[in-house]
Scaffold this active site. Structure first.
Site, mmCIF file in Angstrom:
data_model
loop_
_atom_site.group_PDB
_atom_site.id
_atom_site.type_symbol
_atom_site.label_atom_id
_atom_site.label_comp_id
_atom_site.label_asym_id
_atom_site.label_seq_id
_atom_site.Cartn_x
_atom_site.Cartn_y
_atom_site.Cartn_z
ATOM 1 N N ASN A 8 2.912 -12.145 38.352
ATOM 2 C CA ASN A 8 2.421 -12.608 39.561
ATOM 3 C C ASN A 8 1.769 -11.401 40.506
ATOM 4 O OD1 ASN A 8 2.031 -14.039 42.222
ATOM 5 N ND2 ASN A 8 4.048 -14.826 42.279
ATOM 6 N N ASP A 154 -3.317 -21.450 40.630
ATOM 7 C CA ASP A 154 -2.723 -22.090 41.978
ATOM 8 C C ASP A 154 -3.662 -23.634 42.519
ATOM 9 O OD1 ASP A 154 -1.063 -20.175 42.615
ATOM 10 O OD2 ASP A 154 -1.178 -20.287 44.793
ATOM 11 N N HIS A 214 5.386 -24.655 51.312
ATOM 12 C CA HIS A 214 5.556 -23.311 50.895
ATOM 13 C C HIS A 214 5.324 -22.318 51.905
ATOM 14 C CE1 HIS A 214 5.433 -20.279 47.430
ATOM 15 N NE2 HIS A 214 4.660 -19.893 48.512
ATOM 16 N N GLY A 218 1.716 -16.009 52.719
ATOM 17 C CA GLY A 218 0.799 -17.249 52.827
ATOM 18 C C GLY A 218 1.748 -18.383 52.717
HETATM 19 N N1 LIG Z 1 15.720 -14.051 56.634
HETATM 20 C C1 LIG Z 1 14.524 -13.965 56.584
HETATM 21 N N2 LIG Z 1 14.111 -15.013 57.617
HETATM 22 C C2 LIG Z 1 13.006 -15.536 57.888
HETATM 23 N N3 LIG Z 1 12.132 -15.001 56.965
HETATM 24 C C3 LIG Z 1 12.152 -14.100 56.068
HETATM 25 C C4 LIG Z 1 13.482 -13.598 55.878
HETATM 26 N N4 LIG Z 1 13.554 -12.794 54.735
HETATM 27 C C5 LIG Z 1 12.282 -12.741 54.264
HETATM 28 N N5 LIG Z 1 11.413 -13.587 55.080
HETATM 29 C C6 LIG Z 1 9.838 -13.787 55.163
HETATM 30 O O1 LIG Z 1 9.678 -14.349 53.618
HETATM 31 C C7 LIG Z 1 8.467 -13.533 53.112
HETATM 32 C C8 LIG Z 1 8.339 -13.638 51.622
HETATM 33 O O2 LIG Z 1 8.443 -14.599 51.183
HETATM 34 P P1 LIG Z 1 7.665 -14.793 49.651
HETATM 35 O O3 LIG Z 1 7.503 -16.533 49.497
HETATM 36 O O4 LIG Z 1 8.701 -13.988 48.717
HETATM 37 O O5 LIG Z 1 6.426 -14.351 49.874
HETATM 38 P P2 LIG Z 1 4.967 -13.945 49.099
HETATM 39 O O6 LIG Z 1 4.109 -14.834 49.579
HETATM 40 O O7 LIG Z 1 4.888 -12.335 49.137
HETATM 41 O O8 LIG Z 1 5.567 -14.356 47.562
HETATM 42 C C9 LIG Z 1 8.470 -12.298 53.969
HETATM 43 O O9 LIG Z 1 6.807 -11.954 54.130
HETATM 44 C C10 LIG Z 1 9.216 -12.687 55.260
HETATM 45 O O10 LIG Z 1 8.255 -12.791 56.301
HETATM 46 C C1 LIG Z 2 -2.561 -18.820 47.655
HETATM 47 C C2 LIG Z 2 -1.736 -17.759 48.622
HETATM 48 O O1 LIG Z 2 -2.110 -17.728 49.564
HETATM 49 O O2 LIG Z 2 -1.003 -16.988 47.791
HETATM 50 P P1 LIG Z 2 0.102 -15.932 48.688
HETATM 51 O O3 LIG Z 2 0.975 -16.839 49.394
HETATM 52 O O4 LIG Z 2 0.850 -15.722 47.332
HETATM 53 O O5 LIG Z 2 -0.578 -15.197 49.151
HETATM 54 MG MG LIG Z 3 3.845 -16.068 47.430
#
Ligand SMILES: Nc1ncnc2c1ncn2[C@@H]1O[C@H](COP(=O)(O)OP(=O)(O)O)[C@@H](O)[C@H]1O
Ligand SMILES: CC(=O)OP(=O)(O)O
Ligand SMILES: [Mg+2]
Length: 412
Positions: A8, A154, A214, A218
């Protein structure tokens, strides 16, 4: 036995999970997990987990790109004596790649010369997302000559959206020629969420309808009707819909021409191969939480009393409510569950509470005690007895790719 790498490649990190599958059709079991983060804010850092072995945020020097990060991780896997399944690179049988924009591909695709060139053409539609994934695909084609490379998109999950939802009200000829339509994204995650929620509810997927959120760096919303995507808040690119860490989400399309007179000019980040306009750069990389609150961490935003953070928080609540209301009506109220997922959806209990308080009128009811507990299961209930269920799902895009790969495994 198959050894599957699930890759990823993001805007600031490369995450790789490693699985084995005993034989065709067997679900994968995870062997290890590696990621290199901080690619845009060096020094890069390695995190690695195999069983109880763990390396956390170890600085690694000389990593300048996603390809460097991938190469570093491959080396690390081969050198790890405790990972007996990978003694050399040739032991890796499959490399699954998350490619955000898959254009018209309705399903995953083995990457050969033709597919690779087709994906390169799509990069112009989503330069900020596809370019780094493709660089890694190319690196893996060279570094893992024995492995089959497969692209997981995606956008594929959303190929079931009806015409009136995927069509923009613009000149149809130009739309067709330039492939301008809604594609929708985060579909690998929504496939995982839909299957996991159906299992949790003990219903067939084909009879499961949910509104899923989700919420990561993003963020998007998805209406799933009888197991299939009906609508997604993202559009031609992942910019549309909800705001994100550095993305504006929906704004009046003419706003950008009032924001800057250089909107149509190439951004300083553009290269000869990769064209990014100033408008794309501003709305994708210099907006969202970063612009509003000065941080991209929603954890900080939800716990801060700073008025800028409070406004950012309230904006996200408002925009999410807009999609829940819209999707509830599109699904005619036949909703098995509202599902929170992604880093923010899984961790921001206060955000879930604020949203659910407003959704009481639709028959969703938060249970404060359950909502405040840490989320440990793949799917966890946070609602009271009510007309509709409210759930949190720990989504896993890498596992979903490996699962699809293992289930449909071809050994040739
Ligand atoms: N305790 C928390 N409360 C709210 N949001 C959080 C917390 N810990 C992390 N996050 C948020 O989760 C985001 C990451 O989510 P994730 O789904 O792993 O992201 P990505 O899109 O990078 O895969 C971080 O950018 C942060 O904003
Ligand atoms: C599609 C997309 O926005 O992916 P990510 O949240 O990983 O940036
Ligand atoms: Mg992501």
């Amino acid at each position: 036995m198959a050894i599957i790498l699930s890759i990823n490649s993001g805007s600031s990190s490369v995450k790789v999970s490693i699985y084995k599958s005993a034989a065709q059709g067997h679900p994968p079991t995870q062997l290890a997990d590696a990621s290199i983060s901080g690619l845009t804010a060096p020094p890069a850092q390695l995190t690695y987990e195999r069983g109880s072995e763990e390396i956390k945020n170890q600085e690694v020097k000389g990593i300048r790109s996603n390809e460097d990060a991938c190469e570093y991780i491959l080396d690390h896997l081969v050198k790890d004596g405790g990972l007996s399944e990978i003694a050399s690179r040739d032991d890796i049988t499959h490399a699954c790649h998350r490619v955000v924009h898959g254009g018209d591909y309705p399903a995953a695709h083995v990457i050969d010369e033709d597919t690779y060139h087709h994906l390169q053409d799509l990069t112009d539609l989503a330069p900020l997302h596809n370019a780094s994934a493709l660089a890694i695909v190319e690196a893996c084609m060279k570094a893992l000559p024995k492995a089959k490379n497969i692209a997981y998109f995606d956008s594929s999950f959303h190929s079931t959206m009806p015409k009136e939802i995927e069509t923009y009200p613009i000149d149809p000829e130009i739309a067709k020629k330039n492939k301008l339509r809604k594609y929708g994204f985060h579909g690998i995650s929504y496939a995982f969420i839909t299957r996991s929620v159906a299992e949790f509810l003990k219903k067939p997927e084909s009879e499961t309808s949910i509104i899923a959120l989700h919420l990561g760096s993003g963020a998007s919303a998805c209406a799933v009707k009888n197991g299939q995507s009906l609508d997604n808040s993202m559009g031609l690119t992942p910019l549309a819909g909800l705001p994100g860490a550095t993305r504006s989400g929906d704004v009046d399309p003419s706003l950008i021409f009032h924001f800057t007179h250089d909107a149509g000019k190439p951004s300083p980040g553009s290269t000869k191969e990769l064209h990014i306009s100033t408008a794309e750069e501003i709305l994708n990389k210099k907006s969202g939480w970063k612009a509003l609150a000065g941080t991209t961490d929603f954890g900080t935003i939800s716990s801060s009393s700073d008025p800028r953070c409070k406004l950012a928080f309230d904006i996200l609540v408002d925009r999410i409510l807009g999609f829940i209301g819209s999707y509830y009506v599109k699904l005619e109220g036949k909703v098995d569950a509202l599902v929170f997922a992604g880093g923010i959806g899984e961790k921001a209990a206060l955000l879930r509470k604020r949203i659910l308080e407003k959704c009481r009128c639709l028959g969703f009811e938060v249970d404060d005690e359950k909502n405040d507990k840490a989320i440990e299961d793949v799917v966890q209930d946070i609602g009271k007895e009510a007309r509709h269920r409210t759930l949190v799902c720990q989504t896993d895009e890498q596992f979903e790719m490996a699962r699809q790969c293992a289930v449909g495994l071809q050994t040739k």
